[in-house]
Design a protein around this motif. Structure first.
Motif, PDB file in Angstrom:
ATOM      1  N   THR A 159       0.829  -1.200   0.000  1.00  0.00           N
ATOM      2  CA  THR A 159       0.000   0.000   0.000  1.00  0.00           C
ATOM      3  C   THR A 159       0.867   1.256   0.000  1.00  0.00           C
ATOM      4  O   THR A 159       0.609   2.199  -0.749  1.00  0.00           O
ATOM      5  CB  THR A 159      -0.923   0.008   1.237  1.00  0.00           C
ATOM      6  OG1 THR A 159      -1.690  -1.195   1.233  1.00  0.00           O
ATOM      7  CG2 THR A 159      -1.862   1.200   1.222  1.00  0.00           C
ATOM      8  N   TYR A 160       1.919   1.242   0.820  1.00  0.00           N
ATOM      9  CA  TYR A 160       2.772   2.418   0.909  1.00  0.00           C
ATOM     10  C   TYR A 160       3.499   2.674  -0.411  1.00  0.00           C
ATOM     11  O   TYR A 160       3.499   3.800  -0.923  1.00  0.00           O
ATOM     12  CB  TYR A 160       3.800   2.283   2.042  1.00  0.00           C
ATOM     13  CG  TYR A 160       4.758   3.440   2.063  1.00  0.00           C
ATOM     14  CD1 TYR A 160       4.366   4.679   2.558  1.00  0.00           C
ATOM     15  CD2 TYR A 160       6.044   3.319   1.523  1.00  0.00           C
ATOM     16  CE1 TYR A 160       5.222   5.762   2.530  1.00  0.00           C
ATOM     17  CE2 TYR A 160       6.912   4.403   1.496  1.00  0.00           C
ATOM     18  CZ  TYR A 160       6.501   5.618   1.993  1.00  0.00           C
ATOM     19  OH  TYR A 160       7.343   6.703   1.946  1.00  0.00           O
ATOM     20  N   GLY A 168      -4.151   1.249  -3.216  1.00  0.00           N
ATOM     21  CA  GLY A 168      -4.248   0.141  -2.262  1.00  0.00           C
ATOM     22  C   GLY A 168      -4.846  -1.139  -2.799  1.00  0.00           C
ATOM     23  O   GLY A 168      -5.250  -1.993  -2.015  1.00  0.00           O
ATOM     24  N   TYR A 169      -4.927  -1.303  -4.114  1.00  0.00           N
ATOM     25  CA  TYR A 169      -5.504  -2.533  -4.659  1.00  0.00           C
ATOM     26  C   TYR A 169      -4.498  -3.672  -4.778  1.00  0.00           C
ATOM     27  O   TYR A 169      -4.855  -4.781  -5.135  1.00  0.00           O
ATOM     28  CB  TYR A 169      -6.220  -2.251  -5.982  1.00  0.00           C
ATOM     29  CG  TYR A 169      -7.508  -1.531  -5.721  1.00  0.00           C
ATOM     30  CD1 TYR A 169      -8.625  -2.238  -5.318  1.00  0.00           C
ATOM     31  CD2 TYR A 169      -7.590  -0.148  -5.766  1.00  0.00           C
ATOM     32  CE1 TYR A 169      -9.797  -1.588  -5.001  1.00  0.00           C
ATOM     33  CE2 TYR A 169      -8.755   0.518  -5.451  1.00  0.00           C
ATOM     34  CZ  TYR A 169      -9.861  -0.209  -5.072  1.00  0.00           C
ATOM     35  OH  TYR A 169     -11.024   0.425  -4.740  1.00  0.00           O
ATOM     36  N   GLY A 170      -3.239  -3.372  -4.516  1.00  0.00           N
ATOM     37  CA  GLY A 170      -2.247  -4.434  -4.376  1.00  0.00           C
ATOM     38  C   GLY A 170      -1.779  -5.023  -5.690  1.00  0.00           C
ATOM     39  O   GLY A 170      -1.950  -4.454  -6.771  1.00  0.00           O
TER      40      GLY A 170
END
Length: 447
Positions: free
Chosen positions: A323-324, A367-369
């Motif tokens: 996410t970061y 943030g969907y990876g």
RNA sequence: UCCACCGUAGCUCAAUUGGCAGAGCAGCCGGCUGUUAACCGGCUGGUUCCUGGUUCGAGUCCAGGCGGUGGAGCCA
């Protein structure tokens, strides 16, 4: 006889008397005026039923119709700004109203419901506008995938679902009975793809894959769809160029053809519009440095605003790390050269630096990876045997796979793109369970 | 497998310190010619997840179980 048309076609029939066939999803009773919301699979439209315009029997049917009843309505198409629906702006001024089947009391209402209830009623939940929009985006993603690959020299060669042995870890396999011998549901078609490239050059397989992981997160399904292109004469660097073209095409195609659906989902498309080549590339080494620098500064990450934990070189990323990293870029970002130890046995180690391998993941923004995992594959038969041994894998089941390197081996690479995660990202969904018609999540096999 | 939280009407949720189990929506009946999950009046609707315990009394407290949600690990 009025012509039967679909809701999608209404704008082309203004002023004409037509017939619509569909299901009632909402009704507003105003006495001598009934507003019926109808859906027919192609869209959602309002039918306006004035008592004076119909036979008493037909008006009575409209007045007492229940949610989800199947109906045939005849009337005149009218353009009206007040008309709700998808796409909206057109309504049917009813002249006749027939009920085909009066539905029983319907459990799903146009309001909030719990996750458990909705998943138990997935067969009915699919009828709602939001699910309708998601499935139509999914279908467009799948069409875009096929179109791009077919137009770029890839041959679709389907790989088996019943397989004799594990491709990756053995703990996450679904075992089944193959005439009194164990067989496993495929986790990937990649090894077979590698056989196919030596016959066809550039190939892809596309189908369901199965992972018996005890994963209960918003990014995991037990059964999910993956497209896996594999390319002969292709290095890692070549592969990343293909991936960024491919992903950009999919996103732009959905923006172009499924704008209505994205509007239903209230998706802010501004970040999707930026998705075009080139994508940023950072090495695993750089990523670890970025993470540890941020962790030292006490950076916090969504969704729970927890402090970013530091990472040791050699560890795989956790969800907050992904996410970061993704949040530092506006576009999807490649992270390349992961530690060889942390990755699958078939990935080619970097010649000058064997502790890292020629692999790259693609992380989606917001943030969907990880939506893609890919690598260059080991092309030397002896190095492959070594790698299998190092991972404590038996050689016998991989005999045919090793053979591929004995008869005209070439540098080759491939990747797998997860359809559900891609759809979740494009649609802006919180959970991949909504991106497939009948999701197989841990602990659930119904409906 | 581990951690946290949750389980009350068909659905979404209330129920004060342990003291008569309630509301909105859905359904049914009535009213209304422009509603956008309409509104107004009336009616119907309960194995409070299960088993056991504490208590004069348990939706509420305790123990065990079952089910669910979110997350971790693993992965696309």
């Amino acid at each position: 006889m009025a012509k039967w048309i679909t809701i999608e076609q209404m704008s082309h029939h203004v002023g004409e008397e037509v017939e619509l066939r569909g299901w009632v999803y909402l009704r507003t009773d105003k006495g001598r005026l009934q507003f019926i919301r109808l859906r027919d699979g192609t869209g959602f439209a309002q039918v306006v039923v004035f008592k004076k315009n119909l036979d008493p029997e037909a008006f009575n049917a409209a007045r007492h119709v229940t949610q989800e009843s199947s109906v045939i309505v005849r009337g005149i198409v009218r353009q009206d700004e007040r008309a709700p629906g998808i796409p909206g702006g057109y309504e049917l001024d009813a002249r006749d109203f027939q009920i085909v089947q009066l539905a029983e009391e319907y459990p799903i209402q146009p309001k909030e419901h719990g996750v458990d209830f909705l998943l138990d009623h997935r067969h009915l939940w699919l009828r709602t506008p939001r699910q309708w929009a998601i499935m139509r985006v999914r279908a467009e993603v799948i069409r875009a995938i096929s179109d791009w690959l077919d137009d770029h020299g890839f041959l679709r060669v389907d790989t088996p679902i019943l397989t004799p042995s594990a491709a990756e870890g053995t703990t996450t396999l679904f075992e089944t009975n193959y005439h009194d011998r164990p067989a496993y549901l495929a986790q990937t078609g990649q090894l077979y793809n590698e056989a196919n490239i030596f016959a066809f050059g550039k190939v892809y397989c596309f189908g369901p894959t199965f992972r018996a992981e005890k994963s209960k997160t918003r990014r995991h399904l037990q059964e999910f769809w993956m497209v896996e292109p594999e390319i002969a004469w292709c290095t890692l660097e070549d592969l990343l160029e293909i991936e960024e073209q491919f992903v950009s095409y999919i996103v732009q195609r959905v923006l172009e053809r499924r704008a209505n659906e994205l509007r239903v989902l209230e998706r802010d498309t501004s970040s999707l519009e930026k998705v075009e080549p080139p994508f940023p590339r950072i090495s695993y080494d750089e990523a670890v440095e970025m993470i540890n620098r941020a962790a030292a500064q006490g950076v916090r990450v969504p969704p729970k605003d927890e402090p970013l934990p530091p990472i040791e070189w050699g560890d795989d990323f956790g969800a907050p790390h992904e996410t970061y990293i993704a949040a530092q870029f506006e576009k999807p970002v490649f992270v390349h050269h992961f530690p060889t130890e942390a990755k699958a046995f078939y990935m080619e180690p970097e010649p000058d630096r064997p502790e890292v391998c020629r692999s790259a993941d693609l992380l989606a923004p917001e943030g969907y990876g990880e939506i893609i995992g890919g690598s260059e594959r080991i092309s030397d038969p002896e190095k492959l045997v070594e790698a299998l041994k190092r991972h404590n894998l038996p050689l016998e089941p991989y005999k045919w796979y090793i053979d591929l390197r004995r008869y005209g081996s070439v540098p080759h690479s491939g990747f797998g793109l997860g359809v559900e995660r891609t759809v979740a990202w494009i649609c802006g969904l919180h959970h991949v369970r909504e991106t497939i018609a009948f999701p197989r999540v841990l602990g659930r096999l119904y409906p």
